[in-house]
Design an enzyme around this catalytic site. Structure first.
Site, mmCIF file in Angstrom:
data_model
loop_
_atom_site.group_PDB
_atom_site.id
_atom_site.type_symbol
_atom_site.label_atom_id
_atom_site.label_comp_id
_atom_site.label_asym_id
_atom_site.label_seq_id
_atom_site.Cartn_x
_atom_site.Cartn_y
_atom_site.Cartn_z
ATOM 1 N N HIS A 25 0.904 11.275 2.747
ATOM 2 C CA HIS A 25 1.946 10.648 3.549
ATOM 3 C C HIS A 25 1.655 10.753 5.046
ATOM 4 O O HIS A 25 2.255 10.052 5.842
ATOM 5 C CB HIS A 25 3.291 11.306 3.214
ATOM 6 N N SER A 78 7.216 5.286 6.759
ATOM 7 C CA SER A 78 8.089 5.900 5.760
ATOM 8 C C SER A 78 9.409 5.124 5.699
ATOM 9 O O SER A 78 9.413 3.950 5.368
ATOM 10 C CB SER A 78 8.290 7.384 6.087
ATOM 11 N N TYR A 120 12.742 3.885 13.409
ATOM 12 C CA TYR A 120 12.861 4.668 12.175
ATOM 13 C C TYR A 120 14.239 4.448 11.554
ATOM 14 O O TYR A 120 14.366 3.818 10.528
ATOM 15 C CB TYR A 120 12.597 6.152 12.445
ATOM 16 N N ASP A 176 -0.435 9.652 -1.549
ATOM 17 C CA ASP A 176 0.911 9.846 -1.001
ATOM 18 C C ASP A 176 1.881 10.106 -2.151
ATOM 19 O O ASP A 176 2.201 9.207 -2.917
ATOM 20 C CB ASP A 176 1.345 8.604 -0.218
#
Length: 692
Positions: free
Chosen positions: A662, A543, A463, A627
């Site tokens: 999302h 993301s 991430y 999203d």
């Protein structure tokens, strides 16, 4: 299931739907940048809808040919089919808890009365036929007689808030609509505070929203009469307000980015009392965790990059009068309160340990935990005698424990009955060296006794942003991956919160490349240590992690066999023009900031770095057409660029969930199918033709 013989023959070439090119050109600091797929940003156009339909037809046609796709789905479904029960919480005369019988799309909120009679309180599975409408926050008034619950339709961040009498479940008053990025906080039984933006003039799924306002809704009145409490003249992108447990104060947090916030309060004893500013800048994070009358307990990273808890009295709130309550340590702190105590949840190398303090700042005890992993919980009302916490890691399904705050005794409350033998698997934490010499932790999980010969299918997950920490947690999909002799590795990259503010800042703006270098070094470590090889390595992230995957696969396409960028931020020149994207500027900077910042962003922006004549890894971009956090245009444009420029036969697909957002609130059916599709695609792209 396990992996049988592999066959690395070439995959049949795919014919992709043609994607029309436009002639849009933007100029940044005298540099012209082509944006041929700008038209895909219009989520309401029939042309975009047609493109989505045709792309999905190609993608699902490809996935349906994978011989073991259904077998993986069935195994995930079987493993997921266990009863899940949350920690209970008491509101008024009832004890509430969430329960999922196994494969329900959404968990159901139940309650028991004082005689133990159980009944369904809210069942979100009845909200929509396809399970795409989910239950968000559920907030009770202090006496438990009233409840306001929010729902999300199609995965959107826009919510509706419905008010009921708790005992009779009678809906009262108007449904509050167009609520976004908001909690609900009651003041007595008079009404509640909530936050939202004005509904945008363009598409509600992609138009910019950047003036957040705090409202008070008075019961029995129309929403159009709700008063703006904060945010009308003081323009802020994120505003939240909540009432303290004693109902004496309203606390307001205001921010313009995802890092750093102002702090305000209002004495609620008189409606005419002013809103008073406590912190008047965005330089640090501040979070009120409790109060005793006028004495406030605040977690902050002001002069404490790993966080500390301070106290101050409202009679003298100046920062020079703050007193350290729990001083900063070498490890990152996340504090909570419950049962009249403060709990310090520390993270050491992404793993949890907990200390308990009384309200005077005295250490009560170090809490004995069930094992090494991630612990969450220890929050509750002052009056509660029993608190609850959860424990999990990559091989242990999440279990819930009760905790007596007075005696320090923990007892197992609920342990899930999952058809997965944790004893057959192991997790190992390693520290590898990134490009600039920084040591980065990574946890590698797999079957015990797995032969390290460079042929193990491996997912490397990351991430690296927004001060978010990746801590160990159990996943059914990952369990099935490991049952198939797969390795699952998670790298704790810079940009995250694992080592506090300095670690976060080291992966932001002009240092964002550090994050990509950390991920590349993780892949190189796994290859060098023979866990896997480039032919059996997949990289995955969602993301901001989707950005990570997009950047790394365009910088080092030779390094991995498969790439899965999920709901990614992929157009770094325009991300801030959609929905709440401008609030991400602390991490990214924007193309308008300076010529230097523009050039830096353009230098790694995935959409702008797909080159002709390059063989990119087998790629499946995933997104949802609803999203409105990271708009699907990012994924659409990236997929279009890849399909236009990919050299060789590696597939470049895009999987677009229809009526999904999302990720939050996604139906269980959708989550299972997506997990199966991703794992099947990864294994098939590695040349694996069948599973044992």
């Amino acid at each position: 299931m396990g992996i049988a013989q592999t066959n690395n023959s070439k995959v049949t070439k795919i014919t992709y739907p043609p994607t029309q090119k436009g002639n849009q050109v933007d100029t940044y600091f005298d540099t012209k940048v082509e944006d041929p797929y700008r038209w895909l940003e219009d989520d309401r156009s029939p042309e975009t809808a047609d493109w989505v339909k045709k792309q999905n037809e190609v993608t699902y046609s490809y996935l349906e040919k994978i011989p073991y796709r259904n077998a993986i789905k069935e195994r995930i479904e079987k493993l997921w089919n266990y009863e899940k029960i949350s920690a209970p919480f008491v509101e008024g005369k009832f004890t509430y808890y969430y329960k999922n019988n196994g494969l329900q799309n959404q968990s159901v909120l139940y309650r028991k009365d004082t005689w133990g009679k159980e009944e369904v309180f809210l069942d979100p599975n009845t909200f929509s036929k396809d399970g795409s409408t989910s239950l968000g926050g559920v907030n009770f008034s202090k006496d438990g007689s009233l409840v306001a619950y929010s729902i999300s339709e199609g995965g959107s961040d826009w919510r509706k808030v419905i008010v009921m009498k708790a005992e009779t479940k009678e809906i009262i008053g108007d449904t509050i609509v167009d609520v976004k990025f908001s909690g609900v906080s009651w003041y007595k039984n008079e009404g509640f505070y909530y936050s939202s933006y004005d509904k945008p003039l363009g598409s509600e799924l992609s138009a910019k929203t950047d003036q957040h306002k705090l409202y008070f809704h008075k019961l029995g009145t129309s929403q159009k009469d709700d008063k703006v409490v904060f945010g009308l003249k003081d323009k802020r992108r994120y505003v939240g307000g909540y009432v303290t447990e004693d109902e004496k104060y309203l606390v307001i947090s205001a921010a313009n980015s995802t890092t750093g916030n102002e702090l305000y309060y209002k004495d609620l004893s008189k409606s005419s009392n002013p809103i008073v500013n406590l912190i008047n800048n965005f330089d640090n994070n501040h979070n009120v965790i409790d109060n005793e009358g006028t004495l406030f307990y605040v977690e902050t990273n002001f002069r404490a990059p790993n966080n500390k808890v301070v106290t101050f009295d409202l009679s003298k709130p100046d920062m020079r009068s703050w007193k350290d309550f729990i001083p900063q340590t070498d490890n990152v702190l996340n504090a909570s309160s419950g049962s009249g105590y403060i709990f310090a949840n520390y993270m050491k190398d992404a793993l949890s340990y907990i200390k308990q303090y009384d309200m005077k700042g005295n250490l009560v005890r170090d809490i004995n935990l069930p094992g090494i992993g991630t612990v969450g919980g220890f929050g509750g009302k002052k009056t509660e005698k029993t608190l609850y916490y959860s424990f999990t890691n990559y091989i242990s399904p999440g279990a819930t424990y009760s905790y007596d705050a007075k005696t320090g005794v923990s007892n197992l409350y609920k342990k899930p009955n999952v058809d997965f033998n944790s004893d057959l698997y192991e997790s190992k934490q390693v520290f590898y060296t990134s490009k600039d010499g920084t040591k980065i932790p990574m946890i590698i999980t797999h079957k015990k006794g797995l032969k390290l010969d460079g042929t193990n299918p491996t997912i490397l997950y990351g991430y690296g942003g927004f001060n978010i920490s990746l801590t160990p947690s159990f996943s059914v999909a990952n369990a099935v991956w490991m049952e198939n002799n797969g390795i699952y590795a998670v790298a704790n990259l810079r940009g995250g919160g694992e080592y506090g503010k300095k670690w976060h800042d080291a992966g932001t703006k002009m240092q964002k490349q550090n994050v990509f270098d950390d991920f590349i070094a993780a892949a190189e470590y796994l290859i060098a240590e023979k866990y896997t090889s480039s032919s059996y390595l997949a990289i995955e992230g969602g993301s901001n992690g989707g950005l990570l995957v997009g950047a790394v696969m365009t910088q080092r396409p030779d390094l991995m066999k498969v790439a899965i960028p999920a709901v990614g931020v992929l157009d770094m020149l325009r991300y801030h023009t959609f929905t709440a994207g401008a609030g991400w500027a602390y991490d990214y900077g924007t193309a308008e900031d300076s010529k230097e910042m523009f050039n830096y962003l353009k230098g790694y922006s995935p959409v702008h770095n797909v080159k002709s004549g390059v063989q990119y890894p087998a790629t499946m971009v995933t997104t949802g057409d609803h999203d409105d956090r990271v708009v699907p245009a990012h994924s659409f444009k990236f997929a279009a660029e890849l399909q236009a420029k990919q050299t060789g036969d590696n597939p470049t697909l895009i999987r677009i969930d229809v009526n999904a957002g999302h990720g939050a609130g996604k139906s269980l059916n959708s989550r299972i199918q997506e997990s199966a599709d991703v794992e099947a695609f990864i294994l098939y792209s590695m040349g694996i033709k069948e599973l044992k």
